[in-house]
Design a protein around this motif. Structure first.
Motif, PDB file in Angstrom:
ATOM      1  N   LEU A 146     -22.624  10.950   7.469  1.00  0.00           N
ATOM      2  CA  LEU A 146     -21.555  10.514   6.575  1.00  0.00           C
ATOM      3  C   LEU A 146     -21.771   9.059   6.201  1.00  0.00           C
ATOM      4  O   LEU A 146     -22.040   8.209   7.067  1.00  0.00           O
ATOM      5  N   LEU A 147     -21.663   8.778   4.913  1.00  0.00           N
ATOM      6  CA  LEU A 147     -21.663   7.406   4.429  1.00  0.00           C
ATOM      7  C   LEU A 147     -20.223   7.010   4.152  1.00  0.00           C
ATOM      8  O   LEU A 147     -19.489   7.728   3.452  1.00  0.00           O
ATOM      9  N   VAL A 148     -19.807   5.894   4.730  1.00  0.00           N
ATOM     10  CA  VAL A 148     -18.476   5.349   4.476  1.00  0.00           C
ATOM     11  C   VAL A 148     -18.657   4.072   3.666  1.00  0.00           C
ATOM     12  O   VAL A 148     -19.450   3.196   4.030  1.00  0.00           O
ATOM     13  N   VAL A 149     -17.950   3.978   2.557  1.00  0.00           N
ATOM     14  CA  VAL A 149     -18.212   2.924   1.577  1.00  0.00           C
ATOM     15  C   VAL A 149     -16.905   2.256   1.159  1.00  0.00           C
ATOM     16  O   VAL A 149     -15.947   2.943   0.779  1.00  0.00           O
ATOM     17  N   ASN A 150     -16.866   0.933   1.206  1.00  0.00           N
ATOM     18  CA  ASN A 150     -15.712   0.184   0.701  1.00  0.00           C
ATOM     19  C   ASN A 150     -15.791   0.039  -0.817  1.00  0.00           C
ATOM     20  O   ASN A 150     -16.885  -0.129  -1.379  1.00  0.00           O
ATOM     21  N   HIS A 151     -14.632   0.047  -1.481  1.00  0.00           N
ATOM     22  CA  HIS A 151     -14.533  -0.307  -2.901  1.00  0.00           C
ATOM     23  C   HIS A 151     -13.637  -1.538  -2.989  1.00  0.00           C
ATOM     24  O   HIS A 151     -12.415  -1.447  -2.845  1.00  0.00           O
ATOM     25  N   GLU A 152     -14.253  -2.687  -3.213  1.00  0.00           N
ATOM     26  CA  GLU A 152     -13.558  -3.960  -3.027  1.00  0.00           C
ATOM     27  C   GLU A 152     -12.579  -4.299  -4.149  1.00  0.00           C
ATOM     28  O   GLU A 152     -11.390  -4.504  -3.921  1.00  0.00           O
ATOM     29  N   TYR A 153     -13.074  -4.406  -5.376  1.00  0.00           N
ATOM     30  CA  TYR A 153     -12.207  -4.816  -6.480  1.00  0.00           C
ATOM     31  C   TYR A 153     -12.756  -4.247  -7.785  1.00  0.00           C
ATOM     32  O   TYR A 153     -13.733  -3.483  -7.788  1.00  0.00           O
ATOM     33  N   ASP A 182      -3.346   1.806 -13.312  1.00  0.00           N
ATOM     34  CA  ASP A 182      -3.368   2.935 -12.377  1.00  0.00           C
ATOM     35  C   ASP A 182      -4.791   3.405 -12.100  1.00  0.00           C
ATOM     36  O   ASP A 182      -5.102   3.838 -10.976  1.00  0.00           O
ATOM     37  N   VAL A 183      -5.664   3.324 -13.091  1.00  0.00           N
ATOM     38  CA  VAL A 183      -7.082   3.625 -12.860  1.00  0.00           C
ATOM     39  C   VAL A 183      -7.670   2.619 -11.874  1.00  0.00           C
ATOM     40  O   VAL A 183      -8.393   2.986 -10.932  1.00  0.00           O
ATOM     41  N   GLU A 184      -7.363   1.341 -12.086  1.00  0.00           N
ATOM     42  CA  GLU A 184      -7.839   0.297 -11.168  1.00  0.00           C
ATOM     43  C   GLU A 184      -7.404   0.578  -9.733  1.00  0.00           C
ATOM     44  O   GLU A 184      -8.187   0.441  -8.790  1.00  0.00           O
ATOM     45  N   MET A 185      -6.152   0.945  -9.570  1.00  0.00           N
ATOM     46  CA  MET A 185      -5.635   1.190  -8.218  1.00  0.00           C
ATOM     47  C   MET A 185      -6.393   2.328  -7.533  1.00  0.00           C
ATOM     48  O   MET A 185      -6.678   2.262  -6.333  1.00  0.00           O
ATOM     49  N   MET A 186      -6.743   3.346  -8.292  1.00  0.00           N
ATOM     50  CA  MET A 186      -7.477   4.470  -7.715  1.00  0.00           C
ATOM     51  C   MET A 186      -8.955   4.130  -7.498  1.00  0.00           C
ATOM     52  O   MET A 186      -9.638   4.794  -6.711  1.00  0.00           O
ATOM     53  N   ALA A 187      -9.451   3.106  -8.170  1.00  0.00           N
ATOM     54  CA  ALA A 187     -10.854   2.692  -8.012  1.00  0.00           C
ATOM     55  C   ALA A 187     -11.048   1.789  -6.803  1.00  0.00           C
ATOM     56  O   ALA A 187     -12.183   1.496  -6.426  1.00  0.00           O
ATOM     57  N   LYS A 233       8.989  -4.779   7.133  1.00  0.00           N
ATOM     58  CA  LYS A 233       9.910  -3.788   6.602  1.00  0.00           C
ATOM     59  C   LYS A 233      10.157  -4.002   5.106  1.00  0.00           C
ATOM     60  O   LYS A 233      10.267  -5.134   4.637  1.00  0.00           O
ATOM     61  N   THR A 234      10.226  -2.883   4.376  1.00  0.00           N
ATOM     62  CA  THR A 234      10.490  -2.927   2.940  1.00  0.00           C
ATOM     63  C   THR A 234      11.613  -1.948   2.613  1.00  0.00           C
ATOM     64  O   THR A 234      12.076  -1.191   3.465  1.00  0.00           O
ATOM     65  N   SER A 235      12.015  -1.923   1.347  1.00  0.00           N
ATOM     66  CA  SER A 235      13.116  -1.049   0.943  1.00  0.00           C
ATOM     67  C   SER A 235      12.746   0.427   1.062  1.00  0.00           C
ATOM     68  O   SER A 235      13.619   1.277   1.225  1.00  0.00           O
ATOM     69  N   TYR A 236      11.455   0.742   0.974  1.00  0.00           N
ATOM     70  CA  TYR A 236      11.046   2.143   1.080  1.00  0.00           C
ATOM     71  C   TYR A 236      10.407   2.458   2.432  1.00  0.00           C
ATOM     72  O   TYR A 236      10.004   3.590   2.693  1.00  0.00           O
ATOM     73  N   ASP A 237      10.275   1.468   3.288  1.00  0.00           N
ATOM     74  CA  ASP A 237       9.809   1.676   4.666  1.00  0.00           C
ATOM     75  C   ASP A 237      10.639   0.774   5.562  1.00  0.00           C
ATOM     76  O   ASP A 237      10.192  -0.292   5.983  1.00  0.00           O
ATOM     77  N   ARG A 238      11.855   1.189   5.827  1.00  0.00           N
ATOM     78  CA  ARG A 238      12.804   0.349   6.547  1.00  0.00           C
ATOM     79  C   ARG A 238      12.455   0.186   8.021  1.00  0.00           C
ATOM     80  O   ARG A 238      13.025  -0.650   8.709  1.00  0.00           O
ATOM     81  N   GLU A 239      11.491   0.975   8.503  1.00  0.00           N
ATOM     82  CA  GLU A 239      11.065   0.850   9.898  1.00  0.00           C
ATOM     83  C   GLU A 239       9.804  -0.009  10.038  1.00  0.00           C
ATOM     84  O   GLU A 239       9.439  -0.395  11.144  1.00  0.00           O
ATOM     85  N   GLY A 240       9.115  -0.310   8.944  1.00  0.00           N
ATOM     86  CA  GLY A 240       7.920  -1.143   9.001  1.00  0.00           C
ATOM     87  C   GLY A 240       6.756  -0.493   9.720  1.00  0.00           C
ATOM     88  O   GLY A 240       6.037  -1.158  10.470  1.00  0.00           O
ATOM     89  N   VAL A 241       6.551   0.814   9.475  1.00  0.00           N
ATOM     90  CA  VAL A 241       5.517   1.538  10.217  1.00  0.00           C
ATOM     91  C   VAL A 241       4.512   2.246   9.319  1.00  0.00           C
ATOM     92  O   VAL A 241       3.532   2.817   9.812  1.00  0.00           O
ATOM     93  N   LYS A 242       4.726   2.209   8.012  1.00  0.00           N
ATOM     94  CA  LYS A 242       3.798   2.904   7.124  1.00  0.00           C
ATOM     95  C   LYS A 242       3.638   2.099   5.837  1.00  0.00           C
ATOM     96  O   LYS A 242       4.511   1.324   5.446  1.00  0.00           O
ATOM     97  N   VAL A 243       2.496   2.298   5.180  1.00  0.00           N
ATOM     98  CA  VAL A 243       2.195   1.541   3.972  1.00  0.00           C
ATOM     99  C   VAL A 243       1.304   2.386   3.081  1.00  0.00           C
ATOM    100  O   VAL A 243       0.569   3.259   3.567  1.00  0.00           O
ATOM    101  N   LEU A 244       1.374   2.133   1.781  1.00  0.00           N
ATOM    102  CA  LEU A 244       0.509   2.834   0.845  1.00  0.00           C
ATOM    103  C   LEU A 244      -0.730   1.994   0.554  1.00  0.00           C
ATOM    104  O   LEU A 244      -0.636   0.903   0.000  1.00  0.00           O
ATOM    105  N   GLY A 245      -1.885   2.501   0.946  1.00  0.00           N
ATOM    106  CA  GLY A 245      -3.161   1.969   0.500  1.00  0.00           C
ATOM    107  C   GLY A 245      -3.685   0.737   1.197  1.00  0.00           C
ATOM    108  O   GLY A 245      -3.048   0.122   2.051  1.00  0.00           O
ATOM    109  N   MET A 246      -4.930   0.420   0.808  1.00  0.00           N
ATOM    110  CA  MET A 246      -5.602  -0.791   1.274  1.00  0.00           C
ATOM    111  C   MET A 246      -6.233  -1.468   0.066  1.00  0.00           C
ATOM    112  O   MET A 246      -6.549  -0.819  -0.943  1.00  0.00           O
ATOM    113  N   LEU A 247      -6.412  -2.803   0.150  1.00  0.00           N
ATOM    114  CA  LEU A 247      -6.817  -3.599  -0.995  1.00  0.00           C
ATOM    115  C   LEU A 247      -7.968  -4.536  -0.670  1.00  0.00           C
ATOM    116  O   LEU A 247      -8.039  -5.102   0.416  1.00  0.00           O
TER     117      LEU A 247
END
Length: 655
Positions: A146-153, A182-187, A233-247
């Motif tokens: 398996l090749l694991v590859v980062n997509h930076e920006y 939205d394309v950028e975010m998925m890239a 903690k955020t308005s959509y994760d009031r417990e501060g335990v989950k997040v959408l994505g990495m950057l």
């Protein structure tokens, strides 16, 4: 090009070079100056040798080595340095493009249509600007894994038609519509692909059960001491335990138990609303991280990237993320015990006492080198025994002393200045604001610490320091001959007693980079280095199974150095110590990333990032690129790609 009219990617990169560290801690230049100006180093021939070993000037490299062998470890015919639209590899080798931006990753991905890009398609296709590459063998094979590859920006001026890279920020943001954002975010994010070598040539395994895309919207878990912290903690994760994505995932590593450590770097550029930031309760912390930098206009369409709407969302980025590529259904985990900063790499080793040690760089001028030591030991018998190993341990920051010694300073709440009196509430708070904690304990300011890797044969640790133009403010003297560190250097660190968890270490400069033929540059490559063998701006690195150091560069341009970026082998021992040899040369505008060797050393994977990117002497766009690498097809822009390098007729690379 005027600085204010540079493409966004260049503005972003240049801005991230600017220091945000206003602490009174000594810079690394100060340390070298103090070390080399000590009176006892000026006493005769013995003192001269001591100075030589401290800075490794080319004329005395051999005298500093215990190994007097004259046999180089790298054995290949060098590529000639230069710059044009193509790539080059050493004679006797072939370099095949394995996968490119837009190629299929998951089985139901559509064919790439550069003129009709959609977020739905990009979410299943290979992302943009591949950086770190890791290889995880399947069944112990070096020919299948398996090749694991980062997509930076992303470079919007090369991804989409009609964008003027010299236009104002306001105009470029207007061209970046919701659909393009939205394309950028998925890239962004990363890819897991299955590769296999058949009849000497690598290919992608179609319909692989392991194939996976991770994006800026992939659900992830927050683990470790900062999990559930009020600042997470955020308005959509009031417990501060989950997040959408990495950057902005730059360098990284793999672990002995087969997981992928991918490192979030310049996360600050994705956040929006400087006006709100100045009024924020976290204003000082935001400033220390250079946030919000507004290099992307995602906050215009997605509230979570607007610090005025979601002030804590930014605290959920800037972490090391652990991903299990062998389980495509697993949830990526942001391991907060390793600290929050602009991570470049995660070079690691199993210490002799069984604990796992991770070395990290905070990639900005005048920021720091870190080390993390787990509390528990690696379970070599059970892979699952290591699933949460990285959630407990101690994070340290380095102080480089003038006598060539170094100290690891613990970043632990309640110890030294890291108390409520200094504004910290608990260990989670220390880890969320690592930079401010490191400022207080007196860490040494460094010249942009980038990738770090460990030589398992010698125990030595190599840290890439890419550049620091602000060293021009330091006094010019014999101890600090380069007041303007345009070309960077490499530090070699040796843990005391061979113990990577020890509180102290030794250090020296392996090589100062740049053209050794220009006296005022002050480069210290071995005299055996050819005109093509020197390099500038070391960035990524890897130590292969033979214990050899390979260095990838970022910042070489025709206008600056007369050569493109590439991959160099760099000797670290014997009479050849400090000798560079150019193995692979990038096309114009590209940065060299990766690099990664299979365990049997018969394949080298490298990542060619942002081919055709504009530089100070070249303006490049989707409609008129400086290269159309790797396809060289009319109307197809340049495409970042991973390249598989093998030796003609088989055999190990570079021996």
């Amino acid at each position: 090009m005027n600085k204010l009219e540079q493409p966004r990617a260049l503005q972003f990169e240049e801005a991230e070079d600017e220091p945000t560290n206003s602490s009174g801690n000594p810079t690394f230049g100060d340390v070298v100056a103090e070390r080399l100006s000590r009176r006892d180093l000026m006493r005769g021939a013995l003192a001269t040798t001591a100075v030589a070993c401290a800075v490794s000037p080319a004329a005395m490299l051999a005298a500093c080595s215990e190994d007097t062998s004259s046999t180089p470890k790298f054995n290949f015919s060098e590529v000639t340095a230069g710059s044009n639209e193509r790539h080059y590899v050493a004679d006797g080798y072939k370099a095949d493009v394995l996968i490119r931006w837009g190629d299929k990753v998951v089985a139901d991905a559509p064919e790439f249509n550069v003129e009709k890009q959609t977020a739905q398609a990009q979410e299943k296709q290979f992302g943009y600007n591949n950086d770190f590459v890791g290889f995880i063998p399947l069944g112990g094979s070096s020919d299948h894994g398996l090749l694991v590859v980062n997509h930076e920006y992303t470079n919007e001026e090369l991804m989409f038609p009609g964008i003027d890279p010299e236009a104002s920020k306001k105009k470029r943001f207007a061209e970046m519509t919701r659909e393009r954002v939205d394309v950028e975010m998925m890239a962004h994010g990363g890819s897991v692909i299955e590769g296999k070598k058949v009849d000497g040539k690598w290919g992608i395994v179609a319909d692989s059960v392991y194939a996976r895309r991770i994006t800026a919207a992939t659900p992830m878990e927050i683990t470790g001491p900062a999990r559930g912290h009020d600042k997470m903690k955020t308005s959509y994760d009031r417990e501060g335990v989950k997040v959408l994505g990495m950057l902005n995932n730059c360098a990284g590593a793999t672990t002995p138990w087969g997981t992928w450590l991918t490192c979030e770097e310049n996360f600050n550029g994705y956040f929006w609303n400087k006006k709100a930031a100045k009024k924020s309760a976290q204003a000082a912390a935001l400033k220390r991280y250079g946030a919000p930098a507004e290099r992307y206009n995602w906050g215009e369409y997605h509230d979570r990237f607007d610090v005025g709407v979601e002030p804590n969302e930014i605290n959920r980025f800037g972490w090391v993320v652990e991903i299990d590529p062998l389980d495509p259904n697993s949830t990526p985990k942001k391991r907060t015990a390793l600290g929050r900063f602009k991570h470049e790499g995660a070079g690691n080793i199993v210490n002799r006492d069984g604990r796992f040690v991770v070395y990290q760089g905070d990639d900005q001028r005048f920021d720091y080198v870190h080390r993390f030591v787990t509390k528990g030991k690696v379970d070599e018998a059970r892979r699952e025994g290591n699933k949460d190993l990285l959630d407990e341990g101690t994070l340290y920051v380095a102080r480089f002393n003038a006598d060539g010694s170094g100290v690891w300073l613990p970043l632990v709440f309640g110890e030294g200045p890291l108390t409520e009196a200094s504004g910290f509430s608990d260990q989670g708070d220390v880890l969320i604001n690592v930079r401010m904690a490191a400022d207080l304990v007196g860490a040494t300011k460094m010249d942009r610490p980038e990738d770090i890797d460990v030589n398992p044969k010698t125990g030595k640790v190599y840290c890439m320091l890419t550049s620091n133009k602000d060293r021009g403010e330091l006094a010019v003297d014999a101890a600090n001959p380069r007041p303007l560190n345009t070309f960077g250097h490499i530090i070699e660190m040796t843990p005391d007693g061979g113990d990577h968890a020890a509180p102290t270490f030794r250090w020296e400069i392996l090589v100062k980079c740049g053209d050794p033929a220009i006296a005022e540059v002050g480069a210290t490559f071995n005299p055996a280095t050819s005109a093509s063998g020197w390099f500038a701006n070391p960035d990524n690195c890897v130590v292969d199974a033979e214990g050899r150091l390979w260095v990838a560069t970022d910042g070489n341009t025709a206008g600056k150095t007369g050569r493109a970026d590439g991959l160099w082998g760099l000797e670290t021992e014997g009479q050849e110590r400090g000798t560079g040899r150019l193995f692979f040369r990038c096309p114009v505008g590209a940065e060299m990333c990766g690099p990664c060797a299979t365990p049997d050393l018969r394949t080298f994977f490298v990542a060619v990032q942002h081919p055709g990117q504009s530089s100070d002497d070249t303006v490049s766009t989707y409609d008129s690129p400086s290269t159309r690498w790797p396809d060289f097809q009319w109307k197809m822009p340049p495409r970042p790609a991973v390249v598989a390098i093998t030796r003609n007729g088989g055999g190990k690379i570079g021996v």
